[in-house]
Design an enzyme around this catalytic site. Structure first.
Site, PDB file in Angstrom:
ATOM      1  N   GLU A  59      -4.457   0.070  10.189  1.00 10.60           N
ATOM      2  CA  GLU A  59      -3.331   0.827  10.751  1.00 10.60           C
ATOM      3  C   GLU A  59      -3.753   1.812  11.839  1.00 10.60           C
ATOM      4  O   GLU A  59      -4.806   2.462  11.750  1.00 10.60           O
ATOM      5  CB  GLU A  59      -2.618   1.576   9.632  1.00 10.60           C
ATOM      6  CG  GLU A  59      -1.266   2.129  10.056  1.00 10.60           C
ATOM      7  CD  GLU A  59      -0.317   2.229   8.885  1.00 10.60           C
ATOM      8  OE1 GLU A  59       0.384   1.235   8.619  1.00 10.60           O
ATOM      9  OE2 GLU A  59      -0.289   3.277   8.224  1.00 10.60           O
ATOM     10  N   LYS A  61      -2.314   5.079  13.378  1.00  3.54           N
ATOM     11  CA  LYS A  61      -1.322   6.104  13.024  1.00  3.54           C
ATOM     12  C   LYS A  61      -1.840   7.478  13.437  1.00  3.54           C
ATOM     13  O   LYS A  61      -2.909   7.892  13.002  1.00  3.54           O
ATOM     14  CB  LYS A  61      -1.066   6.069  11.504  1.00  3.54           C
ATOM     15  CG  LYS A  61      -0.145   7.149  10.988  1.00  3.54           C
ATOM     16  CD  LYS A  61       0.282   6.883   9.562  1.00  3.54           C
ATOM     17  CE  LYS A  61      -0.816   7.058   8.552  1.00  3.54           C
ATOM     18  NZ  LYS A  61      -0.314   6.969   7.155  1.00  3.54           N
ATOM     19  N   LYS A 121       5.228  -1.020  12.450  1.00  4.07           N
ATOM     20  CA  LYS A 121       5.430  -0.204  11.248  1.00  4.07           C
ATOM     21  C   LYS A 121       6.487   0.850  11.582  1.00  4.07           C
ATOM     22  O   LYS A 121       6.236   1.786  12.332  1.00  4.07           O
ATOM     23  CB  LYS A 121       4.112   0.465  10.863  1.00  4.07           C
ATOM     24  CG  LYS A 121       4.140   1.237   9.547  1.00  4.07           C
ATOM     25  CD  LYS A 121       3.907   0.328   8.366  1.00  4.07           C
ATOM     26  CE  LYS A 121       3.773   1.100   7.070  1.00  4.07           C
ATOM     27  NZ  LYS A 121       2.499   1.863   6.979  1.00  4.07           N
ATOM     28  N   GLU A 170       8.048  -4.348   1.534  1.00  4.70           N
ATOM     29  CA  GLU A 170       7.346  -3.293   0.798  1.00  4.70           C
ATOM     30  C   GLU A 170       8.132  -2.844  -0.426  1.00  4.70           C
ATOM     31  O   GLU A 170       9.321  -2.557  -0.343  1.00  4.70           O
ATOM     32  CB  GLU A 170       7.106  -2.097   1.719  1.00  4.70           C
ATOM     33  CG  GLU A 170       6.388  -0.947   1.027  1.00  4.70           C
ATOM     34  CD  GLU A 170       6.108   0.206   1.981  1.00  4.70           C
ATOM     35  OE1 GLU A 170       5.316   0.003   2.916  1.00  4.70           O
ATOM     36  OE2 GLU A 170       6.697   1.283   1.801  1.00  4.70           O
ATOM     37  N   ASN A 191       3.246  -0.490  -2.363  1.00  2.20           N
ATOM     38  CA  ASN A 191       2.850   0.837  -1.921  1.00  2.20           C
ATOM     39  C   ASN A 191       2.449   1.664  -3.132  1.00  2.20           C
ATOM     40  O   ASN A 191       3.236   1.843  -4.059  1.00  2.20           O
ATOM     41  CB  ASN A 191       3.997   1.516  -1.158  1.00  2.20           C
ATOM     42  CG  ASN A 191       3.509   2.687  -0.325  1.00  2.20           C
ATOM     43  OD1 ASN A 191       2.567   3.374  -0.702  1.00  2.20           O
ATOM     44  ND2 ASN A 191       4.172   2.926   0.792  1.00  2.20           N
ATOM     45  N   GLU A 221      -1.146  -1.243  -0.541  1.00  2.00           N
ATOM     46  CA  GLU A 221      -0.956  -0.255   0.519  1.00  2.00           C
ATOM     47  C   GLU A 221      -1.161   1.159  -0.034  1.00  2.00           C
ATOM     48  O   GLU A 221      -0.640   1.480  -1.093  1.00  2.00           O
ATOM     49  CB  GLU A 221       0.466  -0.337   1.093  1.00  2.00           C
ATOM     50  CG  GLU A 221       0.888  -1.698   1.598  1.00  2.00           C
ATOM     51  CD  GLU A 221       2.349  -1.725   2.027  1.00  2.00           C
ATOM     52  OE1 GLU A 221       2.837  -2.812   2.352  1.00  2.00           O
ATOM     53  OE2 GLU A 221       3.006  -0.651   2.028  1.00  2.00           O
ATOM     54  N   SER A 222      -1.890   1.980   0.697  1.00  2.00           N
ATOM     55  CA  SER A 222      -2.130   3.396   0.375  1.00  2.00           C
ATOM     56  C   SER A 222      -3.154   3.558  -0.747  1.00  2.00           C
ATOM     57  O   SER A 222      -3.172   2.795  -1.713  1.00  2.00           O
ATOM     58  CB  SER A 222      -0.838   4.119  -0.030  1.00  2.00           C
ATOM     59  OG  SER A 222       0.121   4.048   0.992  1.00  2.00           O
TER      60      SER A 222
END
Length: 264
Positions: A59, A61, A121, A170, A191, A221-222
């Site tokens: 990613e 960001k 995103k 997601e 997530n 994710e995360s």
């Protein structure tokens, strides 16, 4: 729905209304359909996994609502190149302006700098955004179950597929997962960040794995911050990852990617 997500979605409504006044959906659709430069997002992930490597969505960001500015020295093209050189399968680029300090140009710059497929995103609430995603070069879009009705999810997925894009759906919990499994996409993002408390736990992915049928590709994710986190996921059969913040804080994002996934 938590307050932050609700606030973001209200902002999106205003953004879409403003965008429609500046350019018609039909005009945007013509541009989107003239682009013939699709890069297979799902295929890139599966190709990596087929070669015995993790499918990493890296990613790009700059900031987040909860952490503020994450990376001061922010050059999307350089970051994209770095990721591509160190084993990423795909890119994820934040395009939300108000809350993540993203930009449509960041996606364009990142995609132009390498050959990796790119996920836009953002928080999709309107077909206009789906069309715009392809017009600016996205190969995949994110659909968040917590932000959309089942009917919207199917409508938006259908439009994305019609335009040749892939879809990452997601989810955060079992109820959202059941809704997501009705979609055609094979990419199911779990997530690990709780939308209400913003606490992160990899156990969230592990807890949902038994309910995911064959034919679906889990993207965790995360919360992937250390090699042992990667190993935990791989040990549970999870081979696709979306990671951003851990790389964005490093001086060389691609080197951080390599260290996290390929150090051993």
């Amino acid at each position: 729905m938590n307050d932050i997500l609700a606030k973001i979605l209200e902002t999106k409504k205003v953004e879409v209304t403003t965008a429609r006044q500046m350019r018609s959906e039909s005009d945007l659709l013509r541009e989107a359909k003239t682009r013939k430069d699709l890069r297979g997002f799902t295929r890139a992930i599966e190709d990596k996994i087929a070669r015995g490597k993790p499918g990493i969505i890296a990613e790009i960001k700059k900031a987040s609502p909860s952490k503020g500015v994450i990376r001061e020295n922010f050059n999307p093209a350089e970051i994209a190149n770095s990721y591509a050189a160190h084993g990423a399968a795909c890119l994820s680029v934040l395009t939300d302006v108000q809350y993540f300090q993203g930009s449509y140009d960041y996606l364009r710059q990142a995609r132009a700098a390498c050959s990796l497929p790119v996920l836009r995103k953002d928080f999709m609430i309107d077909p206009y955004q789906i069309i715009h995603a392809r017009a600016i070069g996205a190969d995949c879009i994110l659909l968040i179950v917590a932000a959309l009705s089942p009917a919207q999810l199917k409508e938006f997925e259908s439009l994305a597929l019609e335009l040749g894009m892939d879809v990452l759906v997601e989810v955060h919990d079992r109820a959202e997962l059941e809704i997501a499994l009705d979609l055609q996409t094979t990419l199911v993002g779990i997530n690990n960040r709780n939308l209400r408390s913003f606490e992160t736990s990899l156990q969230n992915t592990i807890d949902l794995l038994p309910f995911i049928p064959e034919g679906k590709r889990v993207v965790t994710e995360s919360g992937i911050l250390a090699p042992e986190d990667v190993r935990l996921m791989l040990d549970h059969g999870v081979q696709a990852f979306l990671v951003g913040e851990a790389f964005m804080r490093a001086s060389e994002p691609g080197a951080a990617l390599r260290q996290l996934f390929f150090a051993s």
